[in-house]
Design a protein around this motif. Structure first.
Motif, mmCIF file in Angstrom:
data_model
loop_
_atom_site.group_PDB
_atom_site.id
_atom_site.type_symbol
_atom_site.label_atom_id
_atom_site.label_comp_id
_atom_site.label_asym_id
_atom_site.label_seq_id
_atom_site.Cartn_x
_atom_site.Cartn_y
_atom_site.Cartn_z
ATOM 1 N N GLY A 38 0.148 5.021 -13.432
ATOM 2 C CA GLY A 38 0.764 6.114 -14.398
ATOM 3 C C GLY A 38 2.108 6.046 -14.805
ATOM 4 O O GLY A 38 2.787 6.473 -16.202
ATOM 5 N N LEU A 39 2.982 4.888 -14.409
ATOM 6 C CA LEU A 39 4.291 4.769 -14.546
ATOM 7 C C LEU A 39 4.584 3.594 -16.342
ATOM 8 O O LEU A 39 5.200 3.773 -16.367
ATOM 9 N N LEU A 40 3.273 3.419 -15.882
ATOM 10 C CA LEU A 40 3.087 2.706 -18.222
ATOM 11 C C LEU A 40 2.700 3.528 -18.684
ATOM 12 O O LEU A 40 3.259 2.830 -19.665
ATOM 13 N N VAL A 41 2.597 4.785 -18.326
ATOM 14 C CA VAL A 41 2.644 5.741 -19.351
ATOM 15 C C VAL A 41 4.168 6.455 -19.494
ATOM 16 O O VAL A 41 4.166 6.563 -20.704
ATOM 17 N N SER A 42 4.374 6.740 -18.713
ATOM 18 C CA SER A 42 5.399 7.616 -18.457
ATOM 19 C C SER A 42 6.358 7.206 -17.181
ATOM 20 O O SER A 42 6.522 6.492 -16.088
ATOM 21 N N PRO A 43 7.056 6.138 -18.039
ATOM 22 C CA PRO A 43 8.570 5.034 -17.411
ATOM 23 C C PRO A 43 9.072 6.624 -15.693
ATOM 24 O O PRO A 43 9.304 6.973 -16.097
ATOM 25 N N ALA B 41 1.280 -1.906 -6.385
ATOM 26 C CA ALA B 41 2.143 -2.195 -7.235
ATOM 27 C C ALA B 41 2.478 -2.839 -8.304
ATOM 28 O O ALA B 41 2.967 -3.647 -9.381
ATOM 29 N N ALA B 42 0.811 -4.460 -8.439
ATOM 30 C CA ALA B 42 0.839 -5.324 -9.111
ATOM 31 C C ALA B 42 1.010 -4.670 -10.757
ATOM 32 O O ALA B 42 1.107 -5.309 -11.426
ATOM 33 N N ILE B 43 0.055 -3.716 -11.082
ATOM 34 C CA ILE B 43 0.278 -3.551 -12.275
ATOM 35 C C ILE B 43 1.226 -3.409 -12.850
ATOM 36 O O ILE B 43 2.087 -4.008 -14.045
ATOM 37 N N TRP B 44 2.384 -2.189 -12.186
ATOM 38 C CA TRP B 44 3.564 -1.806 -12.367
ATOM 39 C C TRP B 44 4.296 -3.419 -12.102
ATOM 40 O O TRP B 44 5.576 -3.983 -13.485
ATOM 41 N N ILE B 45 4.594 -4.451 -11.027
ATOM 42 C CA ILE B 45 5.264 -5.306 -11.901
ATOM 43 C C ILE B 45 4.644 -6.342 -12.943
ATOM 44 O O ILE B 45 6.315 -6.903 -13.191
ATOM 45 N N GLU B 46 3.788 -6.372 -13.203
ATOM 46 C CA GLU B 46 2.914 -7.264 -14.077
ATOM 47 C C GLU B 46 4.353 -7.060 -15.252
ATOM 48 O O GLU B 46 4.812 -7.438 -16.528
ATOM 49 N N GLN B 47 4.087 -5.203 -15.596
ATOM 50 C CA GLN B 47 5.237 -4.892 -17.178
ATOM 51 C C GLN B 47 6.869 -5.197 -16.221
ATOM 52 O O GLN B 47 7.580 -6.032 -17.535
ATOM 53 N N GLU B 48 6.985 -5.080 -15.318
ATOM 54 C CA GLU B 48 8.376 -5.043 -14.777
ATOM 55 C C GLU B 48 8.674 -6.883 -14.781
ATOM 56 O O GLU B 48 10.292 -7.497 -14.953
#
Length: 181
Positions: free
Chosen positions: A54-59, A107-114
């Motif tokens: 969800g953080l990928l859609v709404s930071p 958290a991996a999907i968000w870490i990927e973006q980070e």
């Protein structure tokens, strides 16, 4: 014979020191108000609607992002300590292994973006070393751990991404770890 006894005494002392360091770090960290706050923020995000995806859609807000990064940095420090044999990996795994891997996977999907950083010229650059120690230990401990290093890395969408603390471009480091002077 004395040398053999001294050698084994030294090995035993190092093993005990690693275990003590691990226990001290766990106790020192988990007893602080800061850790409780970042743990609560991480857990709330993990359990919340959409989770980390969800953080990928709404930071997240800068405050929440900072708390999540602090929590992940704690695990990164643990992983680095285990890899460098400063901390006792077997002891920590027995204490927190399942949570360690679960939190990595969540958290991996968000870490990927980070791992992506916008460069001064406006291009994006991928930094696979961001939380790489954490990834390595999680993958070592569980076949179910998400392996970002084996995935295709796509830059964030071309839509403007709000700048947040920590978004500055990362410098390259020398390949040799012993170059500290």
């Amino acid at each position: 014979m004395s040398a053999v006894v001294a050698f084994f005494a030294l090995l035993n002392a190092r093993d005990l020191a690693r275990k003590k360091s691990t226990i001290d770090l766990i106790e020192k960290t988990e007893s602080t108000q800061h850790y409780r706050e970042i743990n609560a923020a991480f857990s709330s995000t993990r359990r919340g609607q959409g989770g980390f995806a969800g953080l990928l859609v709404s930071p997240p807000s800068d405050e929440l992002r900072g708390q999540l990064i602090d929590y992940l940095n704690h695990y990164e420090l643990i992983a680095l300590g285990i890899q460098r044999r400063v901390l006792d990996g077997k002891f920590y795994r027995a204490w927190m292994g399942k949570s360690f891997v679960r939190d990595w996977n969540e958290a991996a999907i968000w870490i990927e973006q980070e791992r992506w950083r916008k460069q001064p010229d406006g291009s994006w650059k991928y930094h696979p070393t961001v939380f790489a120690h954490y990834e390595k230990i999680a993958c070592k401990w569980s076949r179910e751990a998400v392996r970002l290093s084996k995935q295709v890395h796509n830059p964030p969408p071309s839509t403007p991404v709000p700048a947040s603390p920590g978004d500055d471009p990362l410098p390259e480091l020398n390949d040799r770890e012993d170059e500290t002077d």
